[in-house]
Design an enzyme around this catalytic site. Structure first.
Site, short mmCIF file in Angstrom:
data_model
loop_
_atom_site.label_atom_id
_atom_site.label_comp_id
_atom_site.label_asym_id
_atom_site.label_seq_id
_atom_site.Cartn_x
_atom_site.Cartn_y
_atom_site.Cartn_z
N TYR A 162 -3.04 -0.33 10.10
CA TYR A 162 -3.10 -0.81 8.71
C TYR A 162 -1.83 -0.43 7.96
CZ TYR A 162 -4.38 -0.90 3.76
OH TYR A 162 -4.39 -1.12 2.41
N SER B 64 0.84 -1.19 0.00
CA SER B 64 0.00 0.00 0.00
C SER B 64 0.88 1.24 0.00
CB SER B 64 -0.91 0.02 1.23
OG SER B 64 -1.55 1.27 1.36
#
Length: 320
Positions: free
Chosen positions: A199, A184
């Site tokens: 996250y 990500s």
């Protein structure tokens, strides 16, 4: 030193700077648009994709099927796995074989995950693993408020590790394979990702793990890669963005497959790479301020919506 020498030095430095920039642009155009993709079937005839019933994962299995690869679908919902399998078979018929493995990465133990993966790939010529399954908070939360910390770590880190460990012996035995971990931009491009800290931290772990694994297994014929998407229009996306900023899963999956087997850390989608370059050119302090403002605003919206939903449910109960 006279002015002519200084002028010559300045021109030389300017020429070198421009030349390096042109080389960088030419290389970007080559690897992004012109470089041929590898023949993925050379790794093996089967591909395994986790999180394969929604978003990027579902788009990836259809894209892999279009390349003639057989598929092992991994997901937690048997009904969704069956529906996805049926869709693939309706589109590609007997040309593509499909197997399903039911795993809930948030609740199944590490031992169970490993055993089911090993059973699912037994006897197959597995060539590609795509660790796509991921979990994020439903809406922005400060760390002390977060409710799903353990599940996020278990799904994004522990599950990915166990699946990778389960497939490596088969790849080592035949001395070829490709492992792709979906990372990500929240962990590698942006200096911070406030209110989604756990996250982002798990994705940073995936980046470093992938890079180290690439060095460990490259001489064994196994290509390990971490692909870094920015926003993609999936359910995990916390906000609505334009199609320019957030491609569809289908658009992203096409770019994803083109990069398999090349750089260990990459940003496959061309618009994401432009966005990433721009983001890294902005001072970190300003990026931090903008990110915090945006996510605080989103948090306020989501909290208000959650409160309205609770009030509606209570009203229905009272009127029942």
């Amino acid at each position: 030193m006279d002015m002519q020498v200084l002028e010559l030095i300045a021109r030389t430095i300017g020429f070198i700077t421009i030349f390096k920039a042109l080389i960088a642009v030419c290389r970007w155009v080559w690897v992004t648009f012109l470089r041929p993709s590898k023949n993925l079937k050379e790794y093996g005839s089967w591909a395994l994709v986790t999180g394969s019933t929604d978003g990027i994962g579902k788009a990836l299995v259809f894209e892999l099927a279009s390349k003639g690869l057989h598929l092992i679908l991994v997901g937690r919902n048997p009904a969704k796995l069956k529906a996805t399998s049926t869709e693939i078979q309706e589109r590609y018929g007997s040309e593509v074989k499909v197997r399903s493995v039911v795993i809930d990465f948030s609740s199944d133990s590490i031992e169970v995950i490993g055993k089911r993966i090993e059973e699912g790939i037994e006897g197959l010529d597995l060539g590609i693993l795509i660790n796509n399954v991921g979990m994020c908070n439903r809406w922005p939360r400060f760390f002390h408020e977060a409710e799903s910390v353990d599940d996020i770590i278990k799904v994004n880190v522990e599950g990915m590790l166990r699946v990778t460990r389960a497939v490596l012996p088969a790849m080592l035995k035949k001395r070829k394979g490709a492992i792709v971990n979906i990372g990500s931009g929240s962990a590698d491009i942006l200096p911070s990702f406030p209110l989604y800290s756990v996250y982002a931290a798990t994705k940073a772990y995936i980046h470093y793990f992938s890079r180290s694994l690439y060095v460990e297994y490259k001489h064994h014929g196994i290509d390990v890669q971490c692909q870094i998407p920015l926003f993609v229009a999936t359910k995990i996306l916390p906000m609505s963005l334009s199609s320019f900023l957030a491609p569809t899963p289908e658009e992203y999956s096409k770019a994803c497959l083109r990069w398999i087997g090349y750089e260990p850390l990459c940003m496959p989608y061309w618009r994401h790479s432009l966005q990433g370059t721009l983001a890294q050119a902005i001072p970190a302090g300003f990026t931090d301020w903008v990110a915090l403002k945006c996510f605080l605003r989103l948090r306020k919206i989501r909290k208000s919506k959650a409160m309205r939903d609770v009030m509606k449910r209570n009203s229905k109960i009272q009127n029942a």
